[in-house]
Design a protein around this motif. Sequence first.
Motif, short mmCIF file in Angstrom:
data_model
loop_
_atom_site.label_atom_id
_atom_site.label_comp_id
_atom_site.label_asym_id
_atom_site.label_seq_id
_atom_site.Cartn_x
_atom_site.Cartn_y
_atom_site.Cartn_z
N HIS A 15 -31.95 51.85 74.54
CA HIS A 15 -30.96 51.52 74.19
C HIS A 15 -30.37 50.28 75.35
N ARG A 16 -29.10 49.69 75.21
CA ARG A 16 -29.00 47.92 75.53
C ARG A 16 -27.22 48.24 75.62
N GLN A 17 -27.00 48.62 77.17
CA GLN A 17 -26.31 48.03 78.04
C GLN A 17 -25.54 47.59 78.94
N GLY A 18 -24.20 46.43 78.17
CA GLY A 18 -23.62 45.74 78.92
C GLY A 18 -22.22 45.97 79.82
N ASN A 19 -22.00 46.13 80.67
CA ASN A 19 -21.32 46.03 81.69
C ASN A 19 -20.20 44.87 82.27
N GLY A 20 -18.66 44.78 82.31
CA GLY A 20 -17.60 43.48 83.25
C GLY A 20 -16.81 44.23 83.65
N LEU A 21 -16.59 43.77 84.93
CA LEU A 21 -15.35 43.61 85.62
C LEU A 21 -14.59 42.56 86.71
N ALA A 22 -13.91 42.24 86.20
CA ALA A 22 -12.62 41.57 86.83
C ALA A 22 -11.47 42.23 87.16
N LYS A 23 -11.24 41.92 88.12
CA LYS A 23 -9.70 42.13 88.99
C LYS A 23 -9.30 41.35 90.47
N ALA A 24 -7.92 41.32 89.70
CA ALA A 24 -7.98 39.67 91.18
C ALA A 24 -5.98 40.49 91.81
N THR A 25 -5.94 40.31 92.32
CA THR A 25 -4.56 40.31 93.20
C THR A 25 -3.86 39.22 93.45
N TYR A 26 -2.75 39.22 93.48
CA TYR A 26 -1.95 38.13 93.97
C TYR A 26 -0.21 38.14 94.29
N ALA A 27 -0.27 37.67 96.08
CA ALA A 27 0.85 37.71 96.97
C ALA A 27 1.90 36.96 96.48
N LEU A 28 3.29 38.13 95.43
CA LEU A 28 4.50 37.01 95.54
C LEU A 28 4.60 36.73 96.93
N GLY A 29 4.93 37.39 98.26
CA GLY A 29 5.57 37.38 99.12
C GLY A 29 4.48 38.22 100.34
N PRO A 30 5.59 38.13 101.68
CA PRO A 30 4.83 39.08 102.76
C PRO A 30 4.72 40.64 102.14
N ASP A 31 5.25 41.02 100.78
CA ASP A 31 5.80 42.71 100.70
C ASP A 31 5.92 42.46 98.94
#
Length: 643
Positions: free
Chosen positions: A246-262
């Motif tokens: 078998h030949r397996q590939g994986n990718g993960l990308a994640k991001a957060t953005y603070a629009l303000g203090p809350d």
Amino acid sequence: MISVYRHFLLSVFCIVMVGVMGDYGYSQEQGGAGKELPAEADTSDSTKQSKDEKKLKGSALYLNEIVVTGTREGRILKDVPVETGVVTRREIEETGIQTVTDAARWLPGVDISGGAPYGASQRRTAVIHGLPAQYSLVLLDGRRIKSEHIHTGINIGIIPIHMVERIEVVKGPLSAQYGSDAFGGVMNIITRTIPASPFLEAELSYGSYNTKTASAGHGATLGNLGYFVNLNYTESDGVVEDRDWHRQGNGLAKATYALGPDDRAYISSFLYANRYLKSGVEVDDREYNIDGGYEHRFNSDTAIAVSGYHVKLTAEYAEDENVSSQGDFNFRTKLFGMHRVALGGEARRDSFERTATPAHEQDIFGGYLQDEITPVRWLTLLASLRADIHDEVGTVLSPMGGILLKPVPVTRLRATAGRGFRAPSLQELYEYHYKHGNYYRDGNPDLRPEYSINYSGGIEQDITEHFTGRLGVFYNTFEDLITVVDTGEIYNTLPVRQRVNISEAMTRGVEAEGRLYIGDLDLILGYTYLDSRDDKDEYLSYNPKHMYRGRVYYDLDHPWLGFKLMISAEHARDRYYRDKTGAVKRLENYTMLGAGITKRLGAHFGLFIRGENLLDQEFTIYDEGNTQTGFGRTWTFGGSMKF
């Protein structure tokens, strides 16, 4: 059969716990709802405790881990009313664990099964409390994932260990939070958190069967933006020449953005691709999902989040196309100083198409209400109730109740009761004349949901500051289980079988675990007794009646001589299966021994070597109703860097 009277009593038990305790005038000071998004580990309950975790050692460090699965809100492990098992990032890194299945198998009550034959070297499914893997819900960051051969359970091997922050397992039904499929338990695989400081890491390894793996990850927080990216690639000749490569590939990308203090927004995506040989034909499995959301915090105790995700799996061999799209909202707050209330709703559309299964769609709507009540410091009550509306099966109510008693700071007593259900899949409903070995298999549009009732309880005791022990018991009953029976029809000279609701089953058992931490030495011992039987009082196939596990970890912290050593052992006894004639036979016992050592090379580099099944034992594992020979001794070695 489970009576309506028992269902009524269970519902009353949950509702009474919500309402009656509101009459008490006690209060407990607790922290806010945390500062992570729902896709991450929500650090609720005590910000100060979370910051102080780095100062803790041994059992204290483990018990102060933040978990989210059992209550859908981040809580400190020792304060969660629902019994939760967890494997942490610290354990993954410091013990040299190489796969998600290697990590999950160390949780009491969890066993690892083989799955479909072509994936013998790669496909693995999780068995919780003796139930087949399709009766447990597998989540990735709290979201449902998919894999090939889905009717025998989700293949947790599609997720590389390098992407994982921790693995949480709740044994017993959690349909009160997650709806259908959380029938026998829930495994939530939570991906790496976005780091506060930039880092770059990479790892290369080589092992038995010409198995090569490469992984690279990078993450950082830059002002209001935080991100994490990980890529993995594995290729292997497999355990059987010219069959299991078998030949397996994986990718993960994640991001957060603070629009303000809350306010925060997040987005993440997971990709999976696997090419392998199936019955002499090269085929591809591919999956992608995308998950995004927004959260607003009104204050430290109150927040609302809206989110959605889309996941699609295509598998070439059986021409699978399995798609889900979901939108949801969640609201949580604290009332009267002692009620932690959460409510939410979701709408999901599933579509499925496969060889011998025409394309069908179904819509699912669900809503839940949960109240966690702490009238005094030594008592916490949990009550949850969820309603699900399925196109195919109508409305289903799922209640659950739990209690946590802490009569003294070193003792924790837990008990839970809940109802779970599993709606029949589109494949089980609409499959028609699928050739399966020496017979044809049909679905049944009149199938009813499968139901379970769970009762569990246990005690967790800090015997010393270095040793924590846990003893638990559980009892589960299951009704309307779906099985395949002969119809009497012959098609193309082969018999036709159809899925029907006729089976009942029971599992019960005892779990014991001890964790000892002395200086740089960690010792974990576990034992599970499992009695799992069908309605004919015969053992469910392959589940060991007695499972013993142990793990020793030693960390020598030295500037130039430092190394980490891990030794693990597993012994399974009394497993049974039914042969082709229908006779019940006993399988051989087996003992698995593994060992690994990691050598640090300065502050940024390391080398490792790990061996599995060092006793070179062969044994049978579950493989969709057949026995399959287990595989012998294997080795993996490699190097890593982190800056």
